[in-house]
Design a protein around this motif. Structure first.
Motif, short mmCIF file in Angstrom:
data_model
loop_
_atom_site.label_atom_id
_atom_site.label_comp_id
_atom_site.label_asym_id
_atom_site.label_seq_id
_atom_site.Cartn_x
_atom_site.Cartn_y
_atom_site.Cartn_z
N LEU A 283 -50.20 -24.36 -1.67
CA LEU A 283 -50.12 -22.93 -1.95
C LEU A 283 -51.51 -22.29 -1.90
N ILE A 284 -52.45 -22.90 -2.60
CA ILE A 284 -53.80 -22.33 -2.68
C ILE A 284 -54.50 -22.34 -1.33
N ASN A 285 -54.22 -23.36 -0.51
CA ASN A 285 -54.90 -23.47 0.78
C ASN A 285 -54.12 -22.89 1.94
N SER A 286 -53.01 -22.21 1.65
CA SER A 286 -52.24 -21.58 2.72
C SER A 286 -52.99 -20.38 3.29
N ALA A 287 -52.75 -20.09 4.54
CA ALA A 287 -53.43 -18.98 5.20
C ALA A 287 -53.07 -17.65 4.55
N SER A 288 -51.81 -17.51 4.13
CA SER A 288 -51.38 -16.23 3.56
C SER A 288 -52.02 -15.99 2.19
N PHE A 289 -52.17 -17.05 1.38
CA PHE A 289 -52.87 -16.85 0.11
C PHE A 289 -54.35 -16.62 0.34
#
Length: 339
Positions: A283-289
């Protein structure tokens, strides 16, 4: 054995008066972990619940309070190549942030930009990750949607309101119990478009008026029982409600299931702290976040997303900080500095 200072709880749980700063063994980073020397940490409602013995930390995490922090990388555990000693970071943990040092998985750290102070950086992780998960991942807010955010002046509430506005929501209605909080939420950049005092006004009727009878597409709720019926009434066809807490109680007697079926509603519970390490890291390393977090500035910045600090306490005033939150006085984030 190396020791450090940390906020401890007399008798392991209890009232605010049981909090004190004492000495404890300093953690050692294991495989994939980083030891961070903490500059500041943020307060959250879960900290109060844990202090009272009602919200134990996840297995394998520190019993010390605190899930978000900012600081400097002090030591690398085996296998860590992403970070270097001296890096300025902020991050998320399952527990242990009320201390001089904390061990954190390397994937749950975010580089602190020079434009953010230690206090501002410490206020981001739990608020923005939780708000992103609720508003984007589960709420699936779209351009033109109508949104209702309860506990609007809380740290997560303020973040959720701004995210909805940046993603193109048509209306964002915030609820709170005090006039000054509502006026503040309406005044901030990318703040609420509408506001309702839930103690004196019917928020369901209000959102129907502002949406021409349609209702809202997304609700972010922390309250639970007392808001349930009006929440269901507020939702539009195919509406989504994300439950983050149940401050008024988790039992809703005599639930009417008909509108859930007829309006094709989606009701999603959402937690962050109990999620797996892999989930949190992804979640933290997703492009959208990453696209969200890169837009965050301090309150005086010019970014579309901002972090707002209600009050800063030195950690020898941790009891006063908990009392401020317990009395629901904050508009924005309460942050504590470590010295």
């Amino acid at each position: 054995m190396s020791t450090m200072r940390a906020v401890l709880i007399k008798d392991a749980k209890g009232p605010i008066e049981n909090l004190y700063v004492g000495n404890i063994e300093r953690p050692v980073p294991e495989e994939g972990q980083v030891l961070v020397k903490i500059s500041a940490f943020g307060l959250n409602g879960m900290d109060l619940a844990q202090r009272e013995g009602m919200y134990p930390p996840p297995p394998g995490t520190s019993h010390i309070l605190g899930v978000e922090f900012s600081g400097v990388v002090h030591q690398l555990g085996p296998g860590v190549t992403k970070w270097s000693q001296g890096d300025e970071v902020y991050g998320l943990v399952g527990g242990g942030a009320y201390a001089e040092y904390v061990v954190c998985n390397h994937g749950l750290l975010i580089k602190k930009p020079a434009t953010l102070s230690w206090v501002e950086a410490a206020s981001i992780p739990e608020n923005y990750i939780t708000a992103y998960q609720a508003m984007v991942k589960y709420g699936q807010v779209n351009k033109g949607d109508n949104v209702l955010v309860h506990a609007g002046a809380s740290g997560v509430g303020v973040a959720a309101i701004q995210i909805a506005r940046v993603l193109g929501a048509h209306t964002v209605t915030a609820t709170a119990s005090k006039r000054d909080k509502l006026e503040w939420l309406l005044s901030i950049p990318n703040g609420a478009t509408h506001a309702v005092n839930y103690t004196s006004d019917d928020f369901a009727e209000h959102v129907k008026q502002t949406t021409n009878g349609k209702g809202v597409d997304v609700i972010i709720d922390f309250v639970g029982r007392t808001h349930w019926e009006k929440n269901i009434d507020s939702l539009a066809i195919d509406g989504r409600m994300i439950l983050l807490a149940f401050l008024s109680g988790g039992d809703v007697p005599s639930v009417n299931l008909r509108p859930i079926l007829y309006k094709r509603l989606k009701i999603q519970g959402s937690t962050l702290r109990s999620r797996s390490l892999d989930y949190q890291t992804d979640l933290i390393n997703s492009a959208s976040f990453g696209a969200v977090v890169s837009q965050i500035t301090g309150a005086e910045g010019n970014g579309p997303l901002r972090t707002y600090i209600h009050k800063v306490y030195p950690w020898n005033e941790i009891q006063q900080a908990h009392r401020e939150m317990a009395e629901n006085k904050n508009s924005g984030k309460i942050v504590v500095t470590v010295s």
